[in-house]
Motif scaffolding. Structure first.
Motif, PDB file in Angstrom:
ATOM      1  N   ALA A 191      31.811  18.226  30.827  1.00 38.96           N
ATOM      2  CA  ALA A 191      30.378  17.987  30.997  1.00 38.96           C
ATOM      3  C   ALA A 191      29.592  18.817  30.000  1.00 38.96           C
ATOM      4  O   ALA A 191      30.063  19.841  29.481  1.00 38.96           O
ATOM      5  CB  ALA A 191      29.946  18.342  32.420  1.00 38.96           C
ATOM      6  N   TYR A 232      17.924  21.563  34.111  1.00 38.03           N
ATOM      7  CA  TYR A 232      18.856  20.434  34.106  1.00 38.03           C
ATOM      8  C   TYR A 232      20.257  20.960  34.387  1.00 38.03           C
ATOM      9  O   TYR A 232      20.784  21.790  33.630  1.00 38.03           O
ATOM     10  CB  TYR A 232      18.840  19.716  32.759  1.00 38.03           C
ATOM     11  CG  TYR A 232      17.507  19.109  32.404  1.00 38.03           C
ATOM     12  CD1 TYR A 232      17.206  17.792  32.734  1.00 38.03           C
ATOM     13  CD2 TYR A 232      16.538  19.849  31.736  1.00 38.03           C
ATOM     14  CE1 TYR A 232      15.986  17.227  32.412  1.00 38.03           C
ATOM     15  CE2 TYR A 232      15.310  19.301  31.405  1.00 38.03           C
ATOM     16  CZ  TYR A 232      15.041  17.993  31.744  1.00 38.03           C
ATOM     17  OH  TYR A 232      13.825  17.448  31.427  1.00 38.03           O
ATOM     18  N   ASN A 248      24.455  23.353  31.150  1.00 41.47           N
ATOM     19  CA  ASN A 248      23.162  23.332  31.820  1.00 41.47           C
ATOM     20  C   ASN A 248      22.060  23.753  30.853  1.00 41.47           C
ATOM     21  O   ASN A 248      22.301  24.468  29.881  1.00 41.47           O
ATOM     22  CB  ASN A 248      23.183  24.251  33.039  1.00 41.47           C
ATOM     23  CG  ASN A 248      24.189  23.812  34.082  1.00 41.47           C
ATOM     24  OD1 ASN A 248      24.475  22.619  34.205  1.00 41.47           O
ATOM     25  ND2 ASN A 248      24.730  24.750  34.829  1.00 41.47           N
ATOM     26  N   ARG A 302      23.637  14.386  36.928  1.00 44.63           N
ATOM     27  CA  ARG A 302      22.631  15.382  36.542  1.00 44.63           C
ATOM     28  C   ARG A 302      21.655  15.609  37.696  1.00 44.63           C
ATOM     29  O   ARG A 302      21.146  14.657  38.291  1.00 44.63           O
ATOM     30  CB  ARG A 302      21.863  14.932  35.302  1.00 44.63           C
ATOM     31  CG  ARG A 302      20.703  15.861  34.917  1.00 44.63           C
ATOM     32  CD  ARG A 302      20.024  15.401  33.641  1.00 44.63           C
ATOM     33  NE  ARG A 302      20.851  15.704  32.485  1.00 44.63           N
ATOM     34  CZ  ARG A 302      20.602  15.244  31.255  1.00 44.63           C
ATOM     35  NH1 ARG A 302      19.559  14.448  31.043  1.00 44.63           N
ATOM     36  NH2 ARG A 302      21.388  15.568  30.248  1.00 44.63           N
ATOM     37  N   ASN A 320      24.054  19.819  34.666  1.00 45.56           N
ATOM     38  CA  ASN A 320      24.929  18.712  34.272  1.00 45.56           C
ATOM     39  C   ASN A 320      26.335  18.904  34.806  1.00 45.56           C
ATOM     40  O   ASN A 320      26.870  20.023  34.822  1.00 45.56           O
ATOM     41  CB  ASN A 320      24.992  18.611  32.742  1.00 45.56           C
ATOM     42  CG  ASN A 320      23.657  18.237  32.133  1.00 45.56           C
ATOM     43  OD1 ASN A 320      23.101  17.191  32.425  1.00 45.56           O
ATOM     44  ND2 ASN A 320      23.131  19.108  31.272  1.00 45.56           N
ATOM     45  N   PRO A 363      29.186  10.876  34.392  1.00 45.83           N
ATOM     46  CA  PRO A 363      28.297  12.044  34.361  1.00 45.83           C
ATOM     47  C   PRO A 363      27.285  12.031  35.497  1.00 45.83           C
ATOM     48  O   PRO A 363      26.888  10.971  36.010  1.00 45.83           O
ATOM     49  CB  PRO A 363      27.607  11.918  33.003  1.00 45.83           C
ATOM     50  CG  PRO A 363      27.617  10.456  32.706  1.00 45.83           C
ATOM     51  CD  PRO A 363      28.908   9.946  33.278  1.00 45.83           C
ATOM     52  N   PHE A 407      22.420  10.566  28.649  1.00 47.56           N
ATOM     53  CA  PHE A 407      23.858  10.399  28.860  1.00 47.56           C
ATOM     54  C   PHE A 407      24.516   9.691  27.683  1.00 47.56           C
ATOM     55  O   PHE A 407      25.650  10.002  27.314  1.00 47.56           O
ATOM     56  CB  PHE A 407      24.101   9.613  30.154  1.00 47.56           C
ATOM     57  CG  PHE A 407      23.858  10.422  31.403  1.00 47.56           C
ATOM     58  CD1 PHE A 407      23.764  11.801  31.357  1.00 47.56           C
ATOM     59  CD2 PHE A 407      23.721   9.798  32.628  1.00 47.56           C
ATOM     60  CE1 PHE A 407      23.544  12.545  32.498  1.00 47.56           C
ATOM     61  CE2 PHE A 407      23.502  10.530  33.789  1.00 47.56           C
ATOM     62  CZ  PHE A 407      23.410  11.910  33.723  1.00 47.56           C
ATOM     63  N   THR A 459      29.042  16.243  23.849  1.00 51.31           N
ATOM     64  CA  THR A 459      28.572  17.170  24.870  1.00 51.31           C
ATOM     65  C   THR A 459      27.993  18.437  24.261  1.00 51.31           C
ATOM     66  O   THR A 459      27.352  19.228  24.957  1.00 51.31           O
ATOM     67  CB  THR A 459      29.722  17.550  25.825  1.00 51.31           C
ATOM     68  OG1 THR A 459      30.821  18.062  25.054  1.00 51.31           O
ATOM     69  CG2 THR A 459      30.176  16.333  26.625  1.00 51.31           C
TER      70      THR A 459
END
Length: 657
Positions: free
Chosen positions: A403, A394, A406, A367, A396, A365, A441, A452
């Motif tokens: 993922a 943020y 956001n 960010r 992502n 991941p 994470f 997620t």
């Protein structure tokens, strides 16, 4: 770095126009305490608690955990023993809502979102300050404003204004194989350049005994597989390229190779887990100001951390996992003071985080985080008012898998402090802060417990309080404060420990917290070098599950949050041997939110005693200190199934010149 008051100074305008952020202070043994910090304890618009080097001795503080126990509202998760993981939760929000700043720049862990404060040396700390809610210092990076509370660790102050080298050396030894040498070297290389070097090593077997109760069967066991050895080093410089600018830089390295004892189980103590943590970073701060009304602060940092975990008893062979994370961080703050009573600040921060692991299911991941704040402050002789708006974004993504989405949020905060009576240090304060916390994470991707789809937390906190400081002649001074608060959390993320390395994370839904914090301190001089100092604090807090009114768990206290906790310390300084009697305790807690049978952790109260004295020896000062912890040999747990040490001792001998 050397500016111990930089993150919690009371007067931003004065800090911007002064050529030294620690000017106006008085010199004590080993630390400078600014008058602005002292005054801000009473006038601060948000709850503020400070433990400096002077008070560390008076309060019987031997390590970072002791310092945090002396602050109201702090719940410490402690696995016991030297090197045991210690994380900080304030007012029931959870450790992810407590930011930790080390010499002005936030320490981070994108994997867990929690900071193990045990890795920071109490010997190298000049002051430890905790601010809860909306801070009235506006000249700070946006990231520092993005937490419900902020723990500020400032390292030792610069040496005296001479060109001689100054050294502090200490050796500590104690129960259960504990030994720790420490050394710090500092020197003014010129009128503009100062250098400091620090080194520390800690070794402990941690093989302390405890009592195991299984129904009517009582056995005496010994904690096993608990050895730890760690070391850390720092190199710091402070350089003044001109009269109105200052550059501070630091390189930091930490290495901890330890065994993990695992949970206490009946009839077996088999454990073969290992954890090797390495953390290194470099950071720099540049501050400049002009003769007018502008000041600029620029921060930069690069951080690298790794964790290597192995379990030699795993069925089918050795289970191992290696995690590596990186962070790049930069920040710029611009302070504008058009009038003596008004100040405005704009701050913008950018952060990049990534995490890689040896797991076959690793999604790698990434960010990108952008934080921005606009803040305004009005301050006169009686009123301080601050308003701040935080924008969090943020972004992502993951290189090898799905993922998280956001996230973005606009978070307002405001605080007010008002002097009720002219000429009297009596203040009323009120603050409100809204905070948005993105999942870590771990919570999103790892351990088969994250998702997620995990929702971020949104929190609101309201605080009302009174503070009063009074001096009675030249020999007596007391200070009292009381705060009441209400917290609301939506989509609360709760981490429950499975062992020292793996946590279960779930969305509780809605949590409502309310509480009262009270603190009092007294100092009275009797003459002939004798002084009595006392400090006491108490916290009542309820953090309840308010998700579903039909659920049988509705109204339950959140896991690991005690309803009552407090601490006290009484110190007697005299020409012979200074003595401190101290203690702390808390009520029962539960290891989960459902309060199942067998998940209740009993409350406890423990006391200790500290004796210390200094002698002038040659060109320096020799200090000897002795501590007895848990004097009554009380057995208790802070984290379920991880017993804390019983009675133990520690000796320290130090010399500084």
């Amino acid at each position: 770095m050397y500016a111990a008051a930089a993150s919690c100074a009371a007067c931003v305008t004065a800090a911007a126009q002064s050529t030294d952020s620690i000017s106006g202070g008085r010199r004590l043994a080993g630390v400078t305490v600014t008058e602005s910090m002292r005054n801000n304890l009473t006038s601060s618009a948000a709850p503020l608690h400070i433990v400096d080097t002077e008070n560390m001795l008076r309060l019987g503080v031997a390590d970072m955990a002791d310092a945090l126990h002396r602050m109201p509202g702090v719940t410490l998760r402690d696995y016991g023993g030297a090197g045991g993981v210690k994380t900080v939760s304030v007012r029931g929000f959870g450790a992810g809502h407590t930011g930790v700043s080390y010499d002005g720049i936030v320490v981070s862990d994108c994997q867990t979102g929690e900071t193990d404060v045990s890795r920071y040396s109490i010997e190298n700390a000049g002051s430890i300050a905790l601010t809860v809610g909306a801070d009235d210092d506006i000249f700070i990076p946006a990231r520092n404003a993005a937490y419900a509370s902020m723990l500020v660790i400032s390292t030792a102050v610069p040496p005296p204004a001479d060109r001689s080298p100054h050294v502090t050396a200490q050796i500590k030894a104690g129960s259960f194989g504990y030994i720790s040498p420490f050394i710090r070297y500092s020197r003014n290389c010129s009128d503009r350049l100062t250098l400091a070097l620090t080194g520390e090593y800690v070794y402990a077997d941690n093989d302390y005994p405890f009592t195991l109760r299984n129904a009517n069967t009582i056995t005496r066991q010994t904690r096993t597989n608990s050895r730890m050895k760690s070391g850390h080093g720092e190199a710091s410089i402070a350089w003044r390229p001109s009269r109105r600018s200052r550059l501070e830089a630091k390189a930091y390295y930490y290495d901890n190779n330890r065994q993990l004892p695992g949970q206490v189980r009946y009839y077996t103590d088999i454990s073969n887990e290992r954890l090797h943590d390495i953390n290194c970073f470099v950071q720099a701060q540049y501050r400049t100001w002009n003769d007018g009304n502008l000041a600029l602060r620029i921060n930069a940092k690069f951080n690298r951390a790794s964790s290597e975990y192995t379990d030699g008893t795993y069925k089918g062979g050795i289970k191992d996992a290696c995690y590596r994370q990186h962070e790049a961080y930069t920040s710029a703050c611009l302070l504008y003071t058009p009038l003596r009573k008004w100040a405005f600040n704009y701050s913008a921060d950018y952060i990049f985080n990534n995490l890689n692991s040896s797991l076959s299911a690793d999604t790698r991941p990434r960010r990108h985080t952008v934080l921005q704040t606009l803040a305004a402050r009005y301050k006169d002789s009686r009123l301080t008012a601050v308003a701040r708006l935080l924008m969090s974004v943020y972004l992502n993504n993951a290189e090898d898998g799905p993922a998280a989405g956001n996230m973005s949020r606009l978070s307002p905060s405001a605080s007010v402090s008002y002097r009720l009576l002219p000429g009297e240090e009596l203040y009323a304060r009120m603050s409100y802060k809204n905070i948005f916390r993105a999942p870590t994470f771990n919570e999103l991707y790892y351990y088969h417990y994250g998702s997620t789809d995990l929702l971020p937390e949104s929190t609101d906190q309201i605080n009302l309080g009174l503070t009063w400081t009074r001096s009675c002649g030249r020999s007596s001074r007391f200070r009292v404060s009381a705060d009441g608060y209400v917290n609301k959390v939506t989509d609360k993320i709760v981490a429950v420990p499975y062992n020292m390395f793996i946590w279960r994370t779930v969305n509780v839904g809605k949590v409502k917290g309310r509480g009262i914090e009270a603190e009092a301190s007294l100092s009275h001089g009797f003459g002939h070098g004798c002084t009595l100092n006392a400090n006491i604090n108490y916290t009542w807090q309820r953090s309840e599950n308010r998700t579903d009114g039909e659920s049988p768990y509705y109204g339950n206290q959140i896991a690991y949050i005690p309803e009552h906790q407090g601490s006290a310390a009484v110190n007697f300084e005299n020409p012979w041997v200074n003595v401190t009697v101290h203690g702390h305790g808390m009520s029962h807690r539960y290891t989960n939110n459902e309060h199942y049978d067998g998940t209740r952790i009993a409350g406890y109260a423990e006391i200790g005693i500290t004796a210390y004295r200094e002698w002038r020896c040659g060109r320096g000062v020799l200090e000897v200190r002795a501590d007895i912890k848990n004097l009554l040999d009380k057995q208790y747990e802070i984290v379920g199934h991880y017993p804390m040490p019983g009675r133990s001792w520690q000796m320290a001998v130090g010399y500084r010149f």
